[in-house]
Design a protein around this motif. Structure first.
Motif, PDB file in Angstrom:
ATOM      1  N   GLY A 162       0.794  -1.223   0.000  1.00  0.00           N
ATOM      2  CA  GLY A 162       0.000   0.000   0.000  1.00  0.00           C
ATOM      3  C   GLY A 162       0.823   1.269   0.000  1.00  0.00           C
ATOM      4  O   GLY A 162       0.261   2.373   0.115  1.00  0.00           O
ATOM      5  N   GLY A 163       2.141   1.137  -0.097  1.00  0.00           N
ATOM      6  CA  GLY A 163       3.016   2.291  -0.212  1.00  0.00           C
ATOM      7  C   GLY A 163       2.887   3.290   0.922  1.00  0.00           C
ATOM      8  O   GLY A 163       2.738   2.916   2.098  1.00  0.00           O
ATOM      9  N   LEU A 164       2.912   4.567   0.579  1.00  0.00           N
ATOM     10  CA  LEU A 164       2.934   5.631   1.581  1.00  0.00           C
ATOM     11  C   LEU A 164       1.649   5.668   2.397  1.00  0.00           C
ATOM     12  O   LEU A 164       1.682   5.968   3.597  1.00  0.00           O
ATOM     13  N   GLU A 165       0.531   5.394   1.779  1.00  0.00           N
ATOM     14  CA  GLU A 165      -0.732   5.426   2.524  1.00  0.00           C
ATOM     15  C   GLU A 165      -0.759   4.354   3.607  1.00  0.00           C
ATOM     16  O   GLU A 165      -1.241   4.593   4.717  1.00  0.00           O
ATOM     17  N   GLU A 166      -0.245   3.186   3.297  1.00  0.00           N
ATOM     18  CA  GLU A 166      -0.169   2.126   4.304  1.00  0.00           C
ATOM     19  C   GLU A 166       0.780   2.528   5.423  1.00  0.00           C
ATOM     20  O   GLU A 166       0.506   2.272   6.609  1.00  0.00           O
ATOM     21  N   ALA A 167       1.877   3.184   5.076  1.00  0.00           N
ATOM     22  CA  ALA A 167       2.879   3.564   6.074  1.00  0.00           C
ATOM     23  C   ALA A 167       2.365   4.594   7.056  1.00  0.00           C
ATOM     24  O   ALA A 167       2.737   4.584   8.229  1.00  0.00           O
ATOM     25  N   LYS A 168       1.521   5.498   6.603  1.00  0.00           N
ATOM     26  CA  LYS A 168       1.066   6.595   7.457  1.00  0.00           C
ATOM     27  C   LYS A 168       0.388   6.105   8.727  1.00  0.00           C
ATOM     28  O   LYS A 168       0.503   6.734   9.783  1.00  0.00           O
ATOM     29  N   SER A 169      -0.297   5.006   8.656  1.00  0.00           N
ATOM     30  CA  SER A 169      -1.084   4.542   9.799  1.00  0.00           C
ATOM     31  C   SER A 169      -0.248   3.911  10.893  1.00  0.00           C
ATOM     32  O   SER A 169      -0.689   3.838  12.048  1.00  0.00           O
ATOM     33  N   LYS A 170       0.984   3.472  10.560  1.00  0.00           N
ATOM     34  CA  LYS A 170       1.739   2.698  11.548  1.00  0.00           C
ATOM     35  C   LYS A 170       3.213   3.036  11.608  1.00  0.00           C
ATOM     36  O   LYS A 170       3.856   2.818  12.648  1.00  0.00           O
ATOM     37  N   TYR A 171       3.789   3.582  10.547  1.00  0.00           N
ATOM     38  CA  TYR A 171       5.239   3.699  10.451  1.00  0.00           C
ATOM     39  C   TYR A 171       5.742   5.132  10.276  1.00  0.00           C
ATOM     40  O   TYR A 171       6.847   5.337   9.798  1.00  0.00           O
ATOM     41  N   ASP A 172       4.954   6.110  10.687  1.00  0.00           N
ATOM     42  CA  ASP A 172       5.380   7.507  10.599  1.00  0.00           C
ATOM     43  C   ASP A 172       5.068   8.181  11.927  1.00  0.00           C
ATOM     44  O   ASP A 172       3.902   8.378  12.277  1.00  0.00           O
ATOM     45  N   ALA A 173       6.121   8.528  12.682  1.00  0.00           N
ATOM     46  CA  ALA A 173       5.929   9.086  14.018  1.00  0.00           C
ATOM     47  C   ALA A 173       5.188  10.414  13.982  1.00  0.00           C
ATOM     48  O   ALA A 173       4.391  10.722  14.884  1.00  0.00           O
ATOM     49  N   THR A 174       5.434  11.229  12.964  1.00  0.00           N
ATOM     50  CA  THR A 174       4.767  12.530  12.876  1.00  0.00           C
ATOM     51  C   THR A 174       3.271  12.354  12.665  1.00  0.00           C
ATOM     52  O   THR A 174       2.458  13.091  13.243  1.00  0.00           O
ATOM     53  N   GLU A 175       2.893  11.384  11.862  1.00  0.00           N
ATOM     54  CA  GLU A 175       1.471  11.085  11.683  1.00  0.00           C
ATOM     55  C   GLU A 175       0.891  10.475  12.964  1.00  0.00           C
ATOM     56  O   GLU A 175      -0.197  10.847  13.415  1.00  0.00           O
ATOM     57  N   ALA A 176       1.617   9.539  13.562  1.00  0.00           N
ATOM     58  CA  ALA A 176       1.097   8.792  14.706  1.00  0.00           C
ATOM     59  C   ALA A 176       0.929   9.655  15.950  1.00  0.00           C
ATOM     60  O   ALA A 176       0.003   9.455  16.740  1.00  0.00           O
TER      61      ALA A 176
END
Length: 290
Positions: free
Chosen positions: A199-213
């Motif tokens: 799912g690329g960047l969209e998949e990453a945003k939910s779990k693998y980006d501290a700024t988003e999390a």
């Protein structure tokens, strides 16, 4: 999954021991890790810190160069040093670039079919490694655990900590040296997520980006971050600590809960890390032994 003892070195009254085992998370490959046991571990179980190293590093880098062992000994805390990725999966392109593949696992669970059998460092760190160590009988108290790391490992430490807050077994604190703070907006992170995740960047945003999390995290948080102004990767917009600062502030997290310090003149090296290593160990020790 029986542990095989590879080597042992005495340090500051404690022992730095290297182990390996066959890892299910990493597709049956050998997984190496070091564990430092302070002198207290001879009599009782001790709190634990997990240290996640950065791109191109191994389980030895932080143990040998970080300057963590003296203070871990003084505070009576164990430190676990895992590797940064699986080794020898034989995937086409695995060794083509220094910032993707071998040495660059990004502490995620791959969902792209090419990588998903082997590249599962998230599960390796959060589930498999603790279970293997528990089964081995090593004197570690897993109810008192925190996590820290450098660069790619700083990204891993922050995201694993924030995700753990949703579980019944959270890490008590996290810290990072020059972390990739907003990887979905940084070249390193974009490359990794588009490669490893279906799912690329969209998949990453939910779990693998501290700024988003961090915008969704419930406080109070226990996070300490140091970055340097002379870090070339900071200048190249790979690290983006200012994005993490802004996100934490907008979410209402106090500076005491999310303490991000920009250090004038320091770079990305282990000279920088070892300078502030005692403060990070002491930061976690105060929380782990509260």
């Amino acid at each position: 999954m029986a542990l095989e003892r590879v080597s042992s070195n005495k340090a500051f009254g404690g022992d730095l021991i290297k182990f390996k085992f066959k890892s299910d998370s990493l597709g049956g490959l050998d997984a190496n890790f070091n564990v430092y046991l302070p002198p207290e571990a001879k009599q009782t179980s001790v709190p634990v810190l997990i240290y996640l190293a950065g791109l191109t590093c191994t389980e030895d880098t932080g143990a040998q160069k970080g300057g963590f062992l003296r203070d871990a000994s003084a505070e009576g805390i164990a430190i676990i040093f895992p590797d940064t990725s699986p080794r020898g999966a034989g995937i086409d392109g695995e060794d083509a670039d220094w910032d993707f593949g071998t040495g660059a696992g990004f502490y995620l669970d791959a969902t792209a079919s090419k990588w998903s059998k082997y590249y599962n460092m998230y599960s390796h760190i959060t589930a498999e490694l603790p279970e293997v160590i528990k089964e081995s009988g090593l004197p570690i108290d897993w109810s008192k655990k925190s996590i820290f790391g450098h660069s790619m490992g700083g990204h891993g430490a922050l995201t694993i900590y924030l995700e753990s807050l949703k579980t019944n077994s959270p890490f008590l604190s996290a810290s990072a040296f020059a972390p990739i703070s907003n990887p979905t907006k940084a070249p390193w992170g974009e490359k990794a997520f588009k490669g490893y995740l279906s799912g690329g960047l969209e998949e990453a945003k939910s779990k693998y980006d501290a700024t988003e999390a961090i915008t969704k995290a419930k406080g109070p948080l226990k996070i300490l971050v140091d970055s340097g102004t002379s870090d070339n990767f900071y200048k190249q917009k790979q690290l983006l600590p200012e994005n993490l600062i802004a996100a934490a502030k907008s979410a209402g997290h106090s500076e005491a809960d999310v303490n991000i310090r920009i250090r004038d003149g320091y770079d990305h090296s282990y000279y920088f890390i070892s300078t502030f290593a005692p403060e990070h160990i002491q930061y976690h020790a105060k929380i782990l032994k509260a």
